[in-house]
Design an enzyme around this catalytic site. Structure first.
Site, PDB file in Angstrom:
ATOM      1  N   HIS A 272       0.832  -1.223   0.000  1.00  0.00           N
ATOM      2  CA  HIS A 272       0.000   0.000   0.000  1.00  0.00           C
ATOM      3  C   HIS A 272       0.859   1.263   0.000  1.00  0.00           C
ATOM      4  O   HIS A 272       0.404   2.321   0.440  1.00  0.00           O
ATOM      5  CB  HIS A 272      -0.943   0.033   1.206  1.00  0.00           C
ATOM      6  CG  HIS A 272      -1.672  -1.258   1.431  1.00  0.00           C
ATOM      7  ND1 HIS A 272      -2.902  -1.537   0.887  1.00  0.00           N
ATOM      8  CD2 HIS A 272      -1.305  -2.377   2.127  1.00  0.00           C
ATOM      9  CE1 HIS A 272      -3.282  -2.752   1.249  1.00  0.00           C
ATOM     10  NE2 HIS A 272      -2.326  -3.297   1.994  1.00  0.00           N
ATOM     11  N   SER A 393      16.081  21.008 -16.517  1.00  0.00           N
ATOM     12  CA  SER A 393      14.926  21.839 -16.833  1.00  0.00           C
ATOM     13  C   SER A 393      15.428  23.124 -17.464  1.00  0.00           C
ATOM     14  O   SER A 393      16.482  23.642 -17.099  1.00  0.00           O
ATOM     15  CB  SER A 393      14.161  22.142 -15.547  1.00  0.00           C
ATOM     16  OG  SER A 393      13.438  23.353 -15.692  1.00  0.00           O
ATOM     17  N   LYS A 399      17.047  21.190 -11.383  1.00  0.00           N
ATOM     18  CA  LYS A 399      16.327  19.969 -11.717  1.00  0.00           C
ATOM     19  C   LYS A 399      17.198  18.888 -12.341  1.00  0.00           C
ATOM     20  O   LYS A 399      18.139  19.162 -13.072  1.00  0.00           O
ATOM     21  CB  LYS A 399      15.171  20.262 -12.693  1.00  0.00           C
ATOM     22  CG  LYS A 399      13.986  20.957 -12.057  1.00  0.00           C
ATOM     23  CD  LYS A 399      13.315  20.170 -10.934  1.00  0.00           C
ATOM     24  CE  LYS A 399      12.481  19.011 -11.418  1.00  0.00           C
ATOM     25  NZ  LYS A 399      11.299  19.459 -12.169  1.00  0.00           N
ATOM     26  N   GLU A 406      10.278   7.957 -17.179  1.00  0.00           N
ATOM     27  CA  GLU A 406       8.914   8.437 -17.430  1.00  0.00           C
ATOM     28  C   GLU A 406       8.442   8.009 -18.822  1.00  0.00           C
ATOM     29  O   GLU A 406       7.280   7.620 -19.022  1.00  0.00           O
ATOM     30  CB  GLU A 406       8.859   9.960 -17.319  1.00  0.00           C
ATOM     31  CG  GLU A 406       9.160  10.475 -15.918  1.00  0.00           C
ATOM     32  CD  GLU A 406       9.455  11.971 -15.931  1.00  0.00           C
ATOM     33  OE1 GLU A 406       8.512  12.756 -16.064  1.00  0.00           O
ATOM     34  OE2 GLU A 406      10.641  12.350 -15.827  1.00  0.00           O
TER      35      GLU A 406
END
Ligand code: ARG
Length: 578
Positions: A272, A393, A399, A406
């Site tokens: 969970h 970024s 970043k 992804e």
């Protein structure tokens, strides 16, 4: 080689005999060649592009606007910008020009002449097709990537026709020679694919006629494009599945190597997404090795059923010519000819099965990709990826984004989507061949290209990632992760039923939480207040290391188990191939 993941695929997806050799098997490869990707990244990207479908040979369109008034629309070349657009793109998307609207260039109403009807089947036709008809009907944009398979199958067919006395040995030799020439023309980028010739089969046959004259027309004896395309696509699926298998092997190897190095690196295991019990990082990685093993076994199953020859089923009913289907099956490396001609030309379960395996594989990759995204977030901080597998970024200088992970996660959507699309195409089709089935290749080729790239990216990321061992260890001890160890100790020491022990441990956790202390810092007195039989020996089981070391049951997370399993996998997988 600077582009590591693709480098992985070059070795693993590639077939050395195809890259190096000129042997018969080299004809069975999927569309490699002088593709744009390969040129961009050097040979290392070639293997991915081999499964992808970027060819250097553009398709010439007879319906180009500029072709109006031109008596030989097939000769019309693309404007350079459009040509570039069509061959650009890393994973081989096919870009279509819009054929509707004011610049439609529809041939409707245009004067037609006999010579505009199709050379291959135009006997009963007096005019050529409408531009929209040609646009929707042609499959050459996609099936040109099956040129090796198509030529290999034609060579096998011609040899069989000669052996059976259906064509002369002289004709068969001319055909084989012509087909070899076509193969090298396509491989070297010197072949003009023509849209007006619809598909790879007719493009090859038409060129053969140019090269060897009328005996080219004998090649199509006792076969049809229906058994041809089924044969070509089965060969393509077989080669592709072999490439995927090799790539998955390299991925497993990378995981097992990392698992061995981190057999004793502790981290929290979650259920969970709540801290559950401490586990070892190596154990976690080996879970993905097991998934990939089942994926490979699904591909291997799919390959078995795909590896049967439809060739000789002809259009749908077989043929009256005395063909030898076993001979062509053998020549093409199939296990046997398919038993029923209707089935042979009309089922696409072989690609559905391979795509199902691909979809499940992609889902597995996506789960690890998601974990990499999660673990590398500063909020979690379990791993870091190097500059090689992160991007920055354009606005936020701090970043470091895990884009590759992804994108692997996202490509799963395309891969699963392609499977669903073909299932829908097939579901209502009566026997035998229906043109709907032409839609089988684009999604499959795209999906396998996406899968090959995803596996390569995951392999690269697994090799690249560095666990933050201290952070993982600290997190492993948080959240009362050894509460189960406490309950187990109560069962063993006090010989009480587990349910009761669970209850006692739960009350101790509640006490620790109330005092804002971790379990192993809660004073013995506080524990004895819950159950007076507890002794100081309990502290021995409350540490994270003790917890993982104790889990030696088969399949358990103990470092000892992980070392043994990782070594077993590395041994079974053989040498690392870079
Ligand atoms: N381009 C077709 C396909 O991919 C080849 C078979 C065409 N057969 C036919 N009867 N029109 O399915």
């Amino acid at each position: 080689m600077t582009f590591l993941p693709a480098g992985v695929a070059e070795r693993e997806v590639g077939h050395p005999q195809r890259i190096a050799g000129n042997g018969e098997r080299s004809n069975l490869a999927a569309g490699e060649g002088s593709d744009a990707l390969r040129q961009r990244h050097g040979a290392c990207a070639g293997a991915i592009a081999r499964i992808a479908f970027e060819g250097a040979n553009p398709v010439y369109r007879g319906d180009d606007c500029a072709a109006h008034g031109n008596n030989d629309p097939q000769r019309q070349e693309l404007a350079p910008a459009e040509l570039e657009q069509r061959v650009a793109g890393r994973s081989g998307h096919i870009r279509f020009r819009c054929v509707l609207g004011p610049k439609n260039c529809s041939r409707s109403g245009r004067a037609k002449s006999d010579n505009m009807s199709n050379k291959m089947w135009g006997g009963r036709f007096r005019t050529g097709p409408d531009a929209v008809m040609e646009e929707i009907n042609a499959s050459i944009d996609v099936d040109r990537h099956l040129f090796r398979e198509d030529i290999a199958a034609s060579k096998a067919h011609a040899a069989m026709l000669a052996k059976q006395g259906i064509i002369t040995a002289k004709d068969a030799r001319a055909i084989a020679h012509g087909l070899d020439t076509i193969l090298s023309e396509i491989e070297s980028g010197n072949f003009k694919f023509k849209r007006a010739l619809e598909d790879i089969h007719m493009n090859v046959e038409s060129r053969l006629a140019e090269l060897i004259g009328p005996s080219a027309g004998r090649l199509h004896t006792a076969r049809s494009r229906n058994d041809q395309v089924a044969t070509d696509f089965r060969l393509w699926v077989r080669t592709t599945v072999d490439g995927i298998d090799a790539a998955l092997r390299a991925y497993q190897y990378a995981l097992a190597e990392k698992a061995l190095a981190h057999a004793a690196t502790v981290m929290p295991g979650f259920t969970h997404l709540q801290t559950a019990q401490p586990v070892t990082f190596g154990h976690h990685l080996l879970a993905y090795v097991e998934m990939a093993a089942r994926d490979r076994s699904r591909f291997s199953d799919a390959r078995k059923r795909a590896n049967q020859s439809p060739l000789g089923a002809a259009a749908l009913a077989g043929t009256a010519f005395p063909i030898d289907r076993a001979m062509t099956a053998k020549a093409l490396g199939f296990d046997k000819p398919m038993a029923n001609s209707l089935d042979a030309v009309s089922d696409r379960d072989f690609v559905l099965e391979a795509m199902s395996a691909a979809a499940i594989t992609a889902v597995h990759l996506s789960r690890l990709a998601e974990e990499i995204v999660l673990w590398s977030s500063p909020l979690v901080g379990f791993i870091s990826l190097s500059d090689r597998f992160t991007t920055g970024s354009s606005i936020m200088p701090q970043k470091r984004n895990p884009d590759a992970a992804e994108l692997v996660r996202a490509k799963t959507g395309r891969i699963v989507g392609a499977l669903e699309a073909l299932l829908m195409v097939m579901k209502g089709l009566p026997l035998a061949y229906q043109k709907d089935m032409q839609e089988d290749k684009e999604g499959a080729i795209d999906a396998f290209a996406a899968l090959a790239l995803s596996i390569a990216a995951m392999t690269g990321m697994v090799r690249d990632l560095t666990p933050n061992v201290a952070r993982m260890r600290a997190a492993a001890g948080e959240g009362y992760s050894t509460a189960t160890d406490l309950a187990d100790w109560l069962v063993r020491r006090l010989n009480i039923p587990f349910r009761e022990a669970h209850h006692v441990a739960g009350r101790i956790v509640a006490q620790a939480a109330a005092e804002k202390l971790p379990l192993d810092k809660l004073p013995l007195k506080a524990m004895q207040a819950v159950d007076k039989r507890i002794t100081k020996e309990v502290f021995a089981v409350l540490s994270v290391d003790n917890s993982v070391n104790s889990r030696v049951s088969l399949g358990g997370t103990a470092p000892k188990n992980v070392r043994r399993e990782a070594a077993r996998w590395l041994q079974a997988l053989g040498k690392r191939r870079r």
